[in-house]
Design a protein around this motif. Sequence first.
Motif, PDB file in Angstrom:
ATOM      1  N   VAL A 111      -8.944 -39.732   8.252  1.00  0.00           N
ATOM      2  CA  VAL A 111      -9.873 -38.850   7.746  1.00  0.00           C
ATOM      3  C   VAL A 111     -11.117 -38.799   8.634  1.00  0.00           C
ATOM      4  N   ASP A 112     -11.630 -37.628   9.030  1.00  0.00           N
ATOM      5  CA  ASP A 112     -12.570 -37.687   9.986  1.00  0.00           C
ATOM      6  C   ASP A 112     -14.049 -36.938   9.230  1.00  0.00           C
ATOM      7  N   LYS A 113     -13.648 -36.018   8.024  1.00  0.00           N
ATOM      8  CA  LYS A 113     -14.688 -35.311   7.607  1.00  0.00           C
ATOM      9  C   LYS A 113     -14.075 -34.861   6.181  1.00  0.00           C
ATOM     10  N   VAL A 114     -15.082 -34.859   5.327  1.00  0.00           N
ATOM     11  CA  VAL A 114     -14.637 -34.490   3.792  1.00  0.00           C
ATOM     12  C   VAL A 114     -15.608 -33.601   3.415  1.00  0.00           C
ATOM     13  N   SER A 115     -15.018 -32.394   3.014  1.00  0.00           N
ATOM     14  CA  SER A 115     -16.235 -31.224   2.645  1.00  0.00           C
ATOM     15  C   SER A 115     -15.828 -30.982   0.963  1.00  0.00           C
ATOM     16  N   VAL A 116     -16.362 -29.925   0.393  1.00  0.00           N
ATOM     17  CA  VAL A 116     -16.083 -29.447  -0.860  1.00  0.00           C
ATOM     18  C   VAL A 116     -14.706 -29.032  -0.988  1.00  0.00           C
ATOM     19  N   GLN A 117     -14.192 -28.214  -0.231  1.00  0.00           N
ATOM     20  CA  GLN A 117     -12.988 -27.570  -0.133  1.00  0.00           C
ATOM     21  C   GLN A 117     -11.785 -28.304   0.752  1.00  0.00           C
ATOM     22  N   SER A 118     -12.137 -28.987   1.908  1.00  0.00           N
ATOM     23  CA  SER A 118     -11.249 -29.353   2.569  1.00  0.00           C
ATOM     24  C   SER A 118     -11.341 -30.751   3.169  1.00  0.00           C
ATOM     25  N   VAL A 119     -10.334 -31.427   3.804  1.00  0.00           N
ATOM     26  CA  VAL A 119     -10.340 -32.761   4.536  1.00  0.00           C
ATOM     27  C   VAL A 119      -9.964 -32.380   5.957  1.00  0.00           C
ATOM     28  N   THR A 120     -10.818 -32.897   6.921  1.00  0.00           N
ATOM     29  CA  THR A 120     -10.634 -32.946   8.188  1.00  0.00           C
ATOM     30  C   THR A 120      -9.880 -34.187   8.759  1.00  0.00           C
ATOM     31  N   LEU A 121      -8.685 -34.098   9.542  1.00  0.00           N
ATOM     32  CA  LEU A 121      -7.720 -35.149   9.826  1.00  0.00           C
ATOM     33  C   LEU A 121      -7.517 -35.167  11.468  1.00  0.00           C
ATOM     34  N   TYR A 141      -4.203 -35.511  17.877  1.00  0.00           N
ATOM     35  CA  TYR A 141      -3.852 -34.629  18.870  1.00  0.00           C
ATOM     36  C   TYR A 141      -5.262 -33.894  19.305  1.00  0.00           C
ATOM     37  N   GLU A 142      -5.177 -33.041  20.361  1.00  0.00           N
ATOM     38  CA  GLU A 142      -6.514 -32.419  20.828  1.00  0.00           C
ATOM     39  C   GLU A 142      -7.167 -31.669  19.570  1.00  0.00           C
ATOM     40  N   GLU A 143      -6.429 -31.241  18.680  1.00  0.00           N
ATOM     41  CA  GLU A 143      -7.027 -30.194  17.697  1.00  0.00           C
ATOM     42  C   GLU A 143      -6.829 -31.110  16.440  1.00  0.00           C
ATOM     43  N   PRO A 144      -7.940 -30.940  15.545  1.00  0.00           N
ATOM     44  CA  PRO A 144      -8.079 -31.649  14.244  1.00  0.00           C
ATOM     45  C   PRO A 144      -6.910 -30.889  13.530  1.00  0.00           C
ATOM     46  N   ALA A 145      -6.717 -31.417  12.347  1.00  0.00           N
ATOM     47  CA  ALA A 145      -6.022 -30.833  11.172  1.00  0.00           C
ATOM     48  C   ALA A 145      -6.682 -30.987   9.858  1.00  0.00           C
ATOM     49  N   GLU A 146      -6.392 -29.946   8.795  1.00  0.00           N
ATOM     50  CA  GLU A 146      -7.208 -29.920   7.856  1.00  0.00           C
ATOM     51  C   GLU A 146      -6.157 -29.855   6.531  1.00  0.00           C
ATOM     52  N   LEU A 147      -6.656 -30.383   5.693  1.00  0.00           N
ATOM     53  CA  LEU A 147      -5.769 -30.402   4.315  1.00  0.00           C
ATOM     54  C   LEU A 147      -6.801 -29.873   3.212  1.00  0.00           C
ATOM     55  N   ALA A 148      -6.297 -29.225   2.078  1.00  0.00           N
ATOM     56  CA  ALA A 148      -7.045 -28.732   1.053  1.00  0.00           C
ATOM     57  C   ALA A 148      -7.357 -30.016   0.351  1.00  0.00           C
ATOM     58  N   VAL A 149      -8.578 -30.073  -0.060  1.00  0.00           N
ATOM     59  CA  VAL A 149      -8.890 -31.246  -1.113  1.00  0.00           C
ATOM     60  C   VAL A 149      -7.897 -31.415  -2.360  1.00  0.00           C
ATOM     61  N   ASP A 150      -7.568 -30.342  -2.974  1.00  0.00           N
ATOM     62  CA  ASP A 150      -6.838 -30.622  -4.091  1.00  0.00           C
ATOM     63  C   ASP A 150      -5.266 -31.201  -3.577  1.00  0.00           C
ATOM     64  N   GLU A 151      -4.833 -31.603  -2.270  1.00  0.00           N
ATOM     65  CA  GLU A 151      -3.526 -32.194  -2.125  1.00  0.00           C
ATOM     66  C   GLU A 151      -3.767 -33.798  -2.540  1.00  0.00           C
ATOM     67  N   PHE A 152      -4.974 -34.307  -2.535  1.00  0.00           N
ATOM     68  CA  PHE A 152      -5.521 -35.430  -2.840  1.00  0.00           C
ATOM     69  C   PHE A 152      -5.586 -35.729  -4.442  1.00  0.00           C
ATOM     70  N   ASP A 153      -4.970 -36.951  -4.901  1.00  0.00           N
ATOM     71  CA  ASP A 153      -5.407 -37.361  -6.477  1.00  0.00           C
ATOM     72  C   ASP A 153      -6.502 -37.477  -6.494  1.00  0.00           C
ATOM     73  N   ALA A 154      -7.326 -38.235  -5.505  1.00  0.00           N
ATOM     74  CA  ALA A 154      -8.855 -38.392  -5.606  1.00  0.00           C
ATOM     75  C   ALA A 154      -9.333 -37.976  -4.490  1.00  0.00           C
ATOM     76  N   ALA A 155     -10.709 -37.791  -4.252  1.00  0.00           N
ATOM     77  CA  ALA A 155     -11.279 -37.348  -2.831  1.00  0.00           C
ATOM     78  C   ALA A 155     -11.200 -38.795  -2.007  1.00  0.00           C
ATOM     79  N   PRO A 156     -10.682 -38.376  -0.888  1.00  0.00           N
ATOM     80  CA  PRO A 156     -10.715 -39.607   0.135  1.00  0.00           C
ATOM     81  C   PRO A 156     -12.199 -39.721   0.823  1.00  0.00           C
ATOM     82  N   GLN A 157     -12.058 -41.000   1.534  1.00  0.00           N
ATOM     83  CA  GLN A 157     -13.345 -41.363   2.224  1.00  0.00           C
ATOM     84  C   GLN A 157     -12.830 -41.334   3.775  1.00  0.00           C
TER      85      GLN A 157
END
Length: 326
Positions: A57-67, A71-87
């Motif tokens: 986890v690189d970054k956490v915002s209200v709606q998404s998590v940057t991973l 790879y040269e480009e980061p990936a993003e996940l929606a926050v609601d894919e997590f049971d609890a907000a990651p750090q």
Amino acid sequence: MTTAETTEIQAETTPAPVEMPADSAPATDEVQADTGSDDIAEEETGLQEGDLVEATVDKVSVQSVTLDIGYEEPAELAVDEFDAAPQVGDKVEVFVDILNRKRVVVSKVKAEQLRLWDRLQAAFKNKELVRGTVVARIKNGFSVDIGTKAILPENQADIRPVDDDELLDKTFDFSITRFNAKRGTYFVSRRELVKEEREQKRDQLLDELQVGQLVDGVVRNLTEYGAFVDIGGTDGLLHITDMSYRRLKHPSEVVKSGETLQLKVLKIDFEKKKINLGLKQMQAEDLASDEELETARANYDDARAAEGLTRLDVEYTRVEAPSTCL
């Protein structure tokens, strides 16, 4: 038909060439570049679509998590894919859905589903137990949550008929008996597990029980000849003749399913592992002790003797005709 007419017909039936727009040619190059980008990504990073990777986890915002997936480009996940907000810095396993220089798509849910699939397939193959919760009553059985939907047939729920309340919203161990690959449905059972558990409890109980001992039990089911009572790990038989001193037509006149009773152990067959229980014997003990009952019987016989009502010992002799005795 003349040659001129033939030439004219061919000209009408042959479609005219389609002119390509001037800006359409580069589009072909773009498509070709996209089809080769996955190979480039794999060569540079070792990643490819369909991989399971551990991301950071690189970054956490209200709606998404940057991973960062390496790879040269980061990936993003929606926050609601997590049971609890990651750090930031947390590790998370993801499934690589799409990977190229223009787009990176990953899924945490798909990664979890793949891991669950592997675990359930291994349990099925190695005959290992899985933990699940009975969530609903369905036709001819129950729906069980083992991480995915599973079906518990009614005849595999227990070794005896049970009420729905004994199963619903409760968690048990199950064995996977069958898997329908076409529907992705698992079939589970707890019948053999219950049987083994009850046999162990029965053997332990038989070692501890004694004839004449008082036990508490729950009436499980009724038959024409009596009731089976759970006395803590095994069933004992409460015969209809041991329910009451009066004549009964059916056990339901005295006991009902689910009722808790205090009973007396009348007989233990250690070889057949059967236990006979008595209810009317408890009623007798409530009225009087054994000595008091014997005294009451003796007094009753004395009273009848005083009235000339005692039985007489009669010698029976075969006679040819009644007239010889009259």
